[in-house]
Design an enzyme around this catalytic site. Structure first.
Site, PDB file in Angstrom:
ATOM      1  N   ARG A   1      11.268   3.681   3.966  1.00  0.00           N
ATOM      2  CA  ARG A   1      10.772   2.585   4.822  1.00  0.00           C
ATOM      3  C   ARG A   1      11.970   1.723   5.191  1.00  0.00           C
ATOM      4  O   ARG A   1      12.775   1.367   4.328  1.00  0.00           O
ATOM      5  CB  ARG A   1       9.723   1.733   4.131  1.00  0.00           C
ATOM      6  CG  ARG A   1       9.452   0.468   4.935  1.00  0.00           C
ATOM      7  CD  ARG A   1       8.233  -0.269   4.546  1.00  0.00           C
ATOM      8  NE  ARG A   1       7.033   0.476   4.886  1.00  0.00           N
ATOM      9  CZ  ARG A   1       5.820  -0.085   4.895  1.00  0.00           C
ATOM     10  NH1 ARG A   1       5.682  -1.358   4.615  1.00  0.00           N
ATOM     11  NH2 ARG A   1       4.761   0.639   5.192  1.00  0.00           N
TER      12      ARG A   1
ATOM     13  N   HIS B   1       4.693   5.499  11.664  1.00  0.00           N
ATOM     14  CA  HIS B   1       4.250   5.393  10.270  1.00  0.00           C
ATOM     15  C   HIS B   1       3.298   6.581  10.067  1.00  0.00           C
ATOM     16  O   HIS B   1       2.087   6.417   9.982  1.00  0.00           O
ATOM     17  CB  HIS B   1       3.542   4.047  10.079  1.00  0.00           C
ATOM     18  CG  HIS B   1       3.284   3.659   8.659  1.00  0.00           C
ATOM     19  ND1 HIS B   1       3.462   4.516   7.595  1.00  0.00           N
ATOM     20  CD2 HIS B   1       2.853   2.485   8.139  1.00  0.00           C
ATOM     21  CE1 HIS B   1       3.158   3.883   6.481  1.00  0.00           C
ATOM     22  NE2 HIS B   1       2.789   2.660   6.781  1.00  0.00           N
TER      23      HIS B   1
ATOM     24  N   ARG C   1       0.812  -1.226   0.000  1.00  0.00           N
ATOM     25  CA  ARG C   1       0.000   0.000   0.000  1.00  0.00           C
ATOM     26  C   ARG C   1       0.843   1.273   0.000  1.00  0.00           C
ATOM     27  O   ARG C   1       0.617   2.188  -0.812  1.00  0.00           O
ATOM     28  CB  ARG C   1      -0.915   0.011   1.237  1.00  0.00           C
ATOM     29  CG  ARG C   1      -2.141  -0.834   1.106  1.00  0.00           C
ATOM     30  CD  ARG C   1      -2.538  -1.375   2.461  1.00  0.00           C
ATOM     31  NE  ARG C   1      -1.623  -2.446   2.788  1.00  0.00           N
ATOM     32  CZ  ARG C   1      -1.849  -3.732   2.471  1.00  0.00           C
ATOM     33  NH1 ARG C   1      -2.986  -4.073   1.949  1.00  0.00           N
ATOM     34  NH2 ARG C   1      -0.942  -4.657   2.722  1.00  0.00           N
ATOM     35  N   THR C   2       1.796   1.363   0.932  1.00  0.00           N
ATOM     36  CA  THR C   2       2.519   2.627   1.109  1.00  0.00           C
ATOM     37  C   THR C   2       3.341   2.947  -0.137  1.00  0.00           C
ATOM     38  O   THR C   2       3.312   4.072  -0.649  1.00  0.00           O
ATOM     39  CB  THR C   2       3.433   2.533   2.350  1.00  0.00           C
ATOM     40  OG1 THR C   2       2.671   1.997   3.429  1.00  0.00           O
ATOM     41  CG2 THR C   2       3.973   3.896   2.729  1.00  0.00           C
TER      42      THR C   2
ATOM     43  N   LYS D   1      26.935  -5.010  -0.992  1.00  0.00           N
ATOM     44  CA  LYS D   1      28.395  -5.118  -1.183  1.00  0.00           C
ATOM     45  C   LYS D   1      29.137  -4.492  -0.010  1.00  0.00           C
ATOM     46  O   LYS D   1      30.351  -4.311  -0.066  1.00  0.00           O
ATOM     47  CB  LYS D   1      28.803  -4.410  -2.470  1.00  0.00           C
ATOM     48  CG  LYS D   1      28.164  -4.955  -3.726  1.00  0.00           C
ATOM     49  CD  LYS D   1      28.642  -4.130  -4.925  1.00  0.00           C
ATOM     50  CE  LYS D   1      27.647  -4.159  -6.058  1.00  0.00           C
ATOM     51  NZ  LYS D   1      27.847  -3.053  -6.997  1.00  0.00           N
TER      52      LYS D   1
END
Ligand code: CP
Length: 314
Positions: free
Chosen positions: A108, A136, A58-59, A86
């Protein structure tokens, strides 16, 4: 009204006026989303990086759509496709991205605090799209928008948040956001899913009995058990969890006639929420919340990048 914020990392830094401005601008962007051509030139020339280091449906999709509909350039970045695998450090990665002179970084991450750390190393604004168990904030905005749109107010409402309170970043933003807007909040969970110090959440009431609280609630906000953040089982069985804490069809008789059902998604059907309640045609606003995600994220991008309500050219 002037909007003075550069970042959206901690909703507690926002006032009731700031949040109401975001919701009112989101209404204007909803009108754009109802058009046949759902695109405006409002953020043409701005560049946004979507840095998702943890899964999202969703986000991520709603931020990407919000950016496209506002005409900004965007770059999708993160996870196992970056040079972090890496051995490149997060700070080196961020300083590399900062060299591109971008305007906004949307982050996120599974670690709490990463959006704040990034904000200290970039010239761009930063939006927290969910960090660990911390916050959030755009989820809280879309939740407020859906409740406000459906019930016509926020002040004076009683919202119950039910489920995995202890591991929820949704709670971390939603509780302060509701309190800022004048709502009463009760958190409801078994002790194993409650933080050791529930008082620090800022809720008005704490309960471990959903049946006692349901008759008082205007909004029943159900949470998924965050199994990805749990060590061991928090409950003897999911069936028992559903019987004691799930929003089942049998519990509808305890609800106020107009009480809403919210959920941030993704839903674990049959655990915290039965399909009858998740898809309830009158009470469930879960897909309304998803749609509000585009409108509120358009509003957040617009205002954080210097827009104002009187200058809106949508
Ligand atoms: N509510 C929410 O954050 O959903 P996603 O994890 O799918 O983005």
């Amino acid at each position: 009204m002037a909007f003075t914020h550069k970042h959206l990392i901690d909703i507690s830094e926002y006032s009731a006026d700031d949040i109401m401005l975001l919701l009112e601008v989101a209404v204007k962007f909803k009108e754009v989303n109802e058009r046949k051509i759902k695109k405006v030139p409002t953020l043409k020339g701005f560049t946004v990086i979507n840095m998702f280091n943890e899964p999202s449906t969703r986000t991520r999709s709603s931020f990407e759509l919000a950016e496209k509909r506002l005409s900004c350039d965007s770059l999708n970045f993160g996870g196992s496709s970056t040079s972090a695998v890496k051995g490149e450090s997060l700070i080196d990665t961020i300083e590399t991205l900062n060299s591109y002179k971008v305007d906004m970084v949307i982050v996120r991450d599974k670690h709490a605090g990463v959006p704040r750390l990034i904000a200290e190393h970039v010239d761009a604004g930063v939006i927290d799209a969910g960090d660990g168990k911390h916050q959030h904030p755009t989820q809280a905005l879309l939740d407020l928008y859906s409740i406000w749109e459906n019930l016509g107010k926020l002040e004076g409402l009683h919202v119950g948040i039910v489920g995995d309170i202890g591991h929820s970043r949704v709670c971390g933003s939603l509780i302060p956001a509701l309190k800022i807007m004048g709502a009463t909040v009760t958190v409801i969970a078994p002790p194993t899913l409650m933080p050791a110090r529930p008082d620090i959440l800022g809720a008005d009431y704490v309960s471990s009995n959903i049946d006692e609280v349901l008759p008082e609630l205007d909004v029943v906000y159900m949470l998924r058990i965050q199994r990805e953040r749990l060590e061991g089982a928090p409950y003897p069985s999911l069936r028992e969890y559903n019987l004691l804490f799930g929003l089942t069809q049998a519990r509808e008789r305890l609800m106020k006639p107009d009480a809403l059902i919210c959920h941030p998604g993704p839903i674990n059907r049959g655990v915290e929420l039965d399909s009858y309640m998740a898809d309830h045609p009158k009470r469930s606003v879960i897909l309304n919340q998803v749609y509000a995600g585009i409108c509120t994220r358009m509003a957040a991008l617009y205002l954080l990048l210097g827009g104002s309500d009187d200058g809106l050219t949508a």
